[in-house]
Motif scaffolding. Structure first.
Motif, PDB file in Angstrom:
ATOM      1  N   TYR A  88      32.196  42.724  41.395  1.00  0.00           N
ATOM      2  CA  TYR A  88      33.596  42.794  41.827  1.00  0.00           C
ATOM      3  C   TYR A  88      34.360  41.537  41.402  1.00  0.00           C
ATOM      4  CZ  TYR A  88      37.592  43.230  45.028  1.00  0.00           C
ATOM      5  OH  TYR A  88      38.855  43.316  45.570  1.00  0.00           O
ATOM      6  N   TYR A 191      36.200  47.572  39.327  1.00  0.00           N
ATOM      7  CA  TYR A 191      35.498  48.821  39.609  1.00  0.00           C
ATOM      8  C   TYR A 191      36.280  49.922  38.903  1.00  0.00           C
ATOM      9  CZ  TYR A 191      38.896  49.591  43.453  1.00  0.00           C
ATOM     10  OH  TYR A 191      40.038  49.765  44.195  1.00  0.00           O
ATOM     11  N   MET A 264      35.008  50.481  47.665  1.00  0.00           N
ATOM     12  CA  MET A 264      35.645  49.319  47.053  1.00  0.00           C
ATOM     13  C   MET A 264      37.169  49.394  47.207  1.00  0.00           C
ATOM     14  SD  MET A 264      33.259  47.385  45.739  1.00  0.00           S
ATOM     15  CE  MET A 264      33.971  46.442  44.419  1.00  0.00           C
TER      16      MET A 264
END
Length: 297
Positions: A88, A191, A264
């Motif tokens: 991330y 992502y 996410m």
């Protein structure tokens, strides 16, 4: 009540993204100097940066008619999303940041009592605040703020009369945006969602959900005649999550990948953070029983 006075009974509480304030102020005062030898040097004055911060926060309180303001920063040491996806924001590590960014964050701590919650980003703090107090106004400039319900002012976004624009996002709109991001991902944050699906196409899919189902067949003509083929047939559905999962499966990815992207994309809301600092990860509707999945913030 005269112009400029605050109605104490209706004055909202402001929750401000300090990361954005610090970045905007630091960027605004950074300059360059070219010397006689052809070198270009960046420089910035700390006091100018502090004044820029003061002005922004003063104007926010005045324009939004508020007396109470809380400023949140992201935890500089930990981020719960890295427990879900270790890469991330890896793509941001090499980005060039304004020279005074760190100093402006510290100034927000010293002057305005800015704080952070262990393991959380500023966005998460604001999402929790907005869903705990619907009358509050969150301030920043992140599109992700549209994925949680509440009132939102995009920094410096004014109407034709010079008044701040305040957007109200309903629960239904927020959940829709979350599903769009679960499908499209966010390349800036690292992502990537479902291959080949960007935000606009994701929005069309979420607004008109279908389940894609594979049907085996045989090519009946051409040079590949007789070879097996798979055709994906769309069937209308009201199950948005099943729709999302089927699009991932069409690209050879399983539900676990879809779920990781949805988690996410989730900006935390009231109830997602427990008193012990554990975060309740998002679960799809009608998920199989087996206990809530959590990570430590």
């Amino acid at each position: 009540m005269t112009a400029g006075e605050i109605d104490h009974k209706t004055a909202p509480t402001l929750y401000v993204d300090g990361d954005v304030i610090a970045f905007v102020a630091a960027s605004a005062v950074q300059k360059t100097y070219e010397d006689d030898f052809g070198y270009v040097w960046p420089f910035a004055n700390i006091m100018e940066g502090q004044v820029a911060v003061d002005n922004m926060l003063f104007l926010l309180k005045r324009r939004l008619q508020s007396e109470v303001m809380w400023v949140y920063l992201s935890d500089p040491e930990a981020n719960w999303r890295m427990h879900v996806e270790p890469t991330y924001k890896d793509n941001r590590k090499t980005s060039v940041r304004p020279m005074l960014l760190g100093r402006m964050k510290q100034y927000l701590r010293d002057r305005y009592k800015a704080t952070h919650v262990p393991g959380l980003e500023a966005d998460d703090c604001l999402g929790i605040a907005a869903t705990e107090d619907p009358s509050a106004i969150v301030v920043g400039r992140d599109k992700d703020f549209l994925s949680f319900p509440g009132r939102y002012h995009k920094l410096k976004d004014m109407d034709g009369n010079g008044k701040p624009i305040i957007t109200t996002t309903t629960l239904e709109q927020a959940n829709r945006m979350h599903m769009i991001q679960a499908l499209a991902g966010d390349r800036i944050d690292g992502y990537y969602g479902c291959p080949g699906i960007g935000p606009e196409r994701a929005a069309r899919i979420i607004d008109n959900p279908v389940i894609l189902k594979p049907e085996e067949g045989v090519i009946t003509r051409g040079k590949n005649k007789g070879q097996k083929t798979t055709k994906w047939v769309a069937e209308p559905t009201e199950d948005v999550w099943a729709c999302i999962v089927s699009h991932y499966r069409k690209e050879g990815l399983d539900e676990g990948v879809a779920l990781k992207n949805a988690r996410m994309a989730r900006i935390l809301r009231h109830g997602d953070l427990a008193d012990d600092g554990k975060i309740k990860l998002w679960e799809p509707p009608n998920a199989l029983a087996g206990g809530q999945h959590v990570v430590q913030a």
